[in-house]
Design a protein around this motif. Structure first.
Motif, PDB file in Angstrom:
ATOM      1  N   GLY A  62       2.371  50.741  60.486  1.00  0.00           N
ATOM      2  CA  GLY A  62       3.099  49.679  59.799  1.00  0.00           C
ATOM      3  C   GLY A  62       2.611  48.324  60.241  1.00  0.00           C
ATOM      4  O   GLY A  62       1.866  48.201  61.230  1.00  0.00           O
ATOM      5  N   THR A  63       3.011  47.310  59.498  1.00  0.00           N
ATOM      6  CA  THR A  63       2.620  45.944  59.847  1.00  0.00           C
ATOM      7  C   THR A  63       3.702  44.991  59.351  1.00  0.00           C
ATOM      8  O   THR A  63       4.370  45.275  58.351  1.00  0.00           O
ATOM      9  CB  THR A  63       1.232  45.605  59.245  1.00  0.00           C
ATOM     10  OG1 THR A  63       0.896  44.251  59.581  1.00  0.00           O
ATOM     11  CG2 THR A  63       1.202  45.766  57.734  1.00  0.00           C
ATOM     12  N   TYR A  64       3.898  43.912  60.084  1.00  0.00           N
ATOM     13  CA  TYR A  64       4.828  42.899  59.595  1.00  0.00           C
ATOM     14  C   TYR A  64       4.361  41.512  59.958  1.00  0.00           C
ATOM     15  O   TYR A  64       3.495  41.345  60.831  1.00  0.00           O
ATOM     16  CB  TYR A  64       6.251  43.180  60.089  1.00  0.00           C
ATOM     17  CG  TYR A  64       6.609  42.688  61.466  1.00  0.00           C
ATOM     18  CD1 TYR A  64       7.093  41.386  61.660  1.00  0.00           C
ATOM     19  CD2 TYR A  64       6.500  43.509  62.570  1.00  0.00           C
ATOM     20  CE1 TYR A  64       7.445  40.940  62.924  1.00  0.00           C
ATOM     21  CE2 TYR A  64       6.860  43.069  63.836  1.00  0.00           C
ATOM     22  CZ  TYR A  64       7.326  41.785  64.011  1.00  0.00           C
ATOM     23  OH  TYR A  64       7.675  41.335  65.260  1.00  0.00           O
ATOM     24  N   GLY A  92      11.165  55.800  61.319  1.00  0.00           N
ATOM     25  CA  GLY A  92      11.765  54.739  62.131  1.00  0.00           C
ATOM     26  C   GLY A  92      10.891  53.522  62.376  1.00  0.00           C
ATOM     27  O   GLY A  92      11.287  52.606  63.100  1.00  0.00           O
ATOM     28  N   ALA A  93       9.708  53.489  61.755  1.00  0.00           N
ATOM     29  CA  ALA A  93       8.820  52.353  61.999  1.00  0.00           C
ATOM     30  C   ALA A  93       9.418  51.056  61.439  1.00  0.00           C
ATOM     31  O   ALA A  93       9.299  49.998  62.054  1.00  0.00           O
ATOM     32  CB  ALA A  93       7.441  52.610  61.375  1.00  0.00           C
ATOM     33  N   GLY A  94      10.076  51.160  60.280  1.00  0.00           N
ATOM     34  CA  GLY A  94      10.693  49.975  59.679  1.00  0.00           C
ATOM     35  C   GLY A  94      11.765  49.394  60.585  1.00  0.00           C
ATOM     36  O   GLY A  94      11.786  48.190  60.839  1.00  0.00           O
ATOM     37  N   GLU A  99      13.720  45.255  64.389  1.00  0.00           N
ATOM     38  CA  GLU A  99      14.298  44.821  65.668  1.00  0.00           C
ATOM     39  C   GLU A  99      13.315  43.945  66.442  1.00  0.00           C
ATOM     40  O   GLU A  99      13.685  42.917  67.008  1.00  0.00           O
ATOM     41  CB  GLU A  99      14.686  46.056  66.496  1.00  0.00           C
ATOM     42  CG  GLU A  99      15.883  46.804  65.918  1.00  0.00           C
ATOM     43  CD  GLU A  99      16.075  48.198  66.503  1.00  0.00           C
ATOM     44  OE1 GLU A  99      17.162  48.767  66.290  1.00  0.00           O
ATOM     45  OE2 GLU A  99      15.139  48.726  67.148  1.00  0.00           O
ATOM     46  N   HIS A 100      12.064  44.374  66.457  1.00  0.00           N
ATOM     47  CA  HIS A 100      11.020  43.606  67.147  1.00  0.00           C
ATOM     48  C   HIS A 100      10.887  42.217  66.523  1.00  0.00           C
ATOM     49  O   HIS A 100      10.773  41.199  67.223  1.00  0.00           O
ATOM     50  CB  HIS A 100       9.702  44.376  67.030  1.00  0.00           C
ATOM     51  CG  HIS A 100       8.593  43.846  67.890  1.00  0.00           C
ATOM     52  ND1 HIS A 100       7.742  42.847  67.479  1.00  0.00           N
ATOM     53  CD2 HIS A 100       8.207  44.180  69.150  1.00  0.00           C
ATOM     54  CE1 HIS A 100       6.869  42.598  68.443  1.00  0.00           C
ATOM     55  NE2 HIS A 100       7.124  43.384  69.464  1.00  0.00           N
ATOM     56  N   CYS A 101      10.948  42.178  65.211  1.00  0.00           N
ATOM     57  CA  CYS A 101      10.802  40.923  64.467  1.00  0.00           C
ATOM     58  C   CYS A 101      11.904  39.926  64.812  1.00  0.00           C
ATOM     59  O   CYS A 101      11.645  38.727  64.996  1.00  0.00           O
ATOM     60  CB  CYS A 101      10.832  41.250  62.976  1.00  0.00           C
ATOM     61  SG  CYS A 101      10.829  39.819  61.906  1.00  0.00           S
ATOM     62  N   ALA A 125      15.456  49.593  52.312  1.00  0.00           N
ATOM     63  CA  ALA A 125      15.241  48.274  52.933  1.00  0.00           C
ATOM     64  C   ALA A 125      16.553  47.486  52.972  1.00  0.00           C
ATOM     65  O   ALA A 125      16.915  46.923  54.010  1.00  0.00           O
ATOM     66  CB  ALA A 125      14.179  47.492  52.159  1.00  0.00           C
ATOM     67  N   VAL A 126      17.290  47.479  51.864  1.00  0.00           N
ATOM     68  CA  VAL A 126      18.553  46.731  51.824  1.00  0.00           C
ATOM     69  C   VAL A 126      19.507  47.266  52.896  1.00  0.00           C
ATOM     70  O   VAL A 126      20.135  46.497  53.635  1.00  0.00           O
ATOM     71  CB  VAL A 126      19.192  46.811  50.418  1.00  0.00           C
ATOM     72  CG1 VAL A 126      20.567  46.159  50.419  1.00  0.00           C
ATOM     73  CG2 VAL A 126      18.284  46.147  49.371  1.00  0.00           C
TER      74      VAL A 126
END
Lengths: 161, 161
Positions: A62-64, A92-94, A99-101, A125-126
């Motif tokens: 994943g990436t954000y 659980g990556a999202g 949380e990290h974000c 997502a919502v």
């Protein structure tokens, strides 16, 4: 076990692979489905953007990104965007990235976070953003042309940090 | 008598003068007050942006843009931004541009229009957009750092076309 770190230039292949797969599905982001690698990376790895990757034991799943949602007098409000590799959905990556974000955005000095365009039919997502403390503060009627459901609403979501 | 037409390259000096004056005041847009002419014109005259100027008998008194608020699957929703020269305030240029903008956006094929960031203390703008059929569909708390009032809300405003 998922770990998250800042993205590096050498992650570009993996980021593009995820970006392209997510955008090609066309059900979560407004980006054109034929968006080029160059345009995608110019956006996702821009100098004004903080880019992260989520890794499992073997690969990037994943990436954000975090960035200011407005320049200048609006730059204390963060914006973020998230993509999970289709093959890694539901692991659980999202949530880990979300949380990290929030922690990273606080560390970077932002005082709140706003999502401008959460597709209303993107229910996972919502639900995740609500769990992480976001409220829907606006609904833009028929703002997204969903590939199978047609015109659906988009949400503006927000939380203080 | 105010007329409105598409902007041309030769209007850049006049557009920059208005842009700079409006942004320097700092009470309506989030753009950094030290934004360069080059960056301002790159944004206001971008190839993907429709740019217009409002002229009285002698000079350019305002300028506005129409663009897609999102790419791809969100590109049917228009976004617009307006600037009136400080010396021409209160003479109806904003209203004329607003009406012209709605007609142009329809002509260009957009089906609705969204403003992402109307500063809540910009009462004349909020009143004008309400008169022209826009609703406040979201309020982002403390999203704008006003030069004299501190942190104030920003509105998301919307109307179908």
């Amino acid at each position: 076990m998922i770990t998250i770190r800042r993205a590096e230039r050498s992650d570009e292949d993996a980021i593009w692979e995820i970006f392209h797969a997510v955008v090609e599905r066309g059900d979560t982001y407004a980006f054109p489905s034929d968006m080029s690698r160059r345009d995608a990376l110019a956006l996702w790895m821009a100098p004004t953007v903080h880019t992260y990757v989520a890794c499992d034991e073997t690969s990037i799943v994943g990436t954000y990104i975090i960035r200011a949602n407005q320049p200048g007098r609006g730059s204390h409000v963060a914006n973020a965007a998230f993509m999970v590799a289709p093959s890694a959905q539901g692991r659980g990556a999202g949530r880990r990235m979300g949380e990290h974000c929030l922690a990273e955005a606080r560390r970077l000095g932002f005082t709140s976070m706003q999502f401008n365009f959460v597709v209303s039919t993107n229910e996972s997502a919502v639900a995740l953003w609500k769990k992480l403390g976001f409220d829907i503060i606006g609904t833009v009627p028929a703002a997204f042309n969903h590939p199978t459901r047609g015109l659906v609403d988009a949400y503006v979501m927000y939380r203080p940090l």
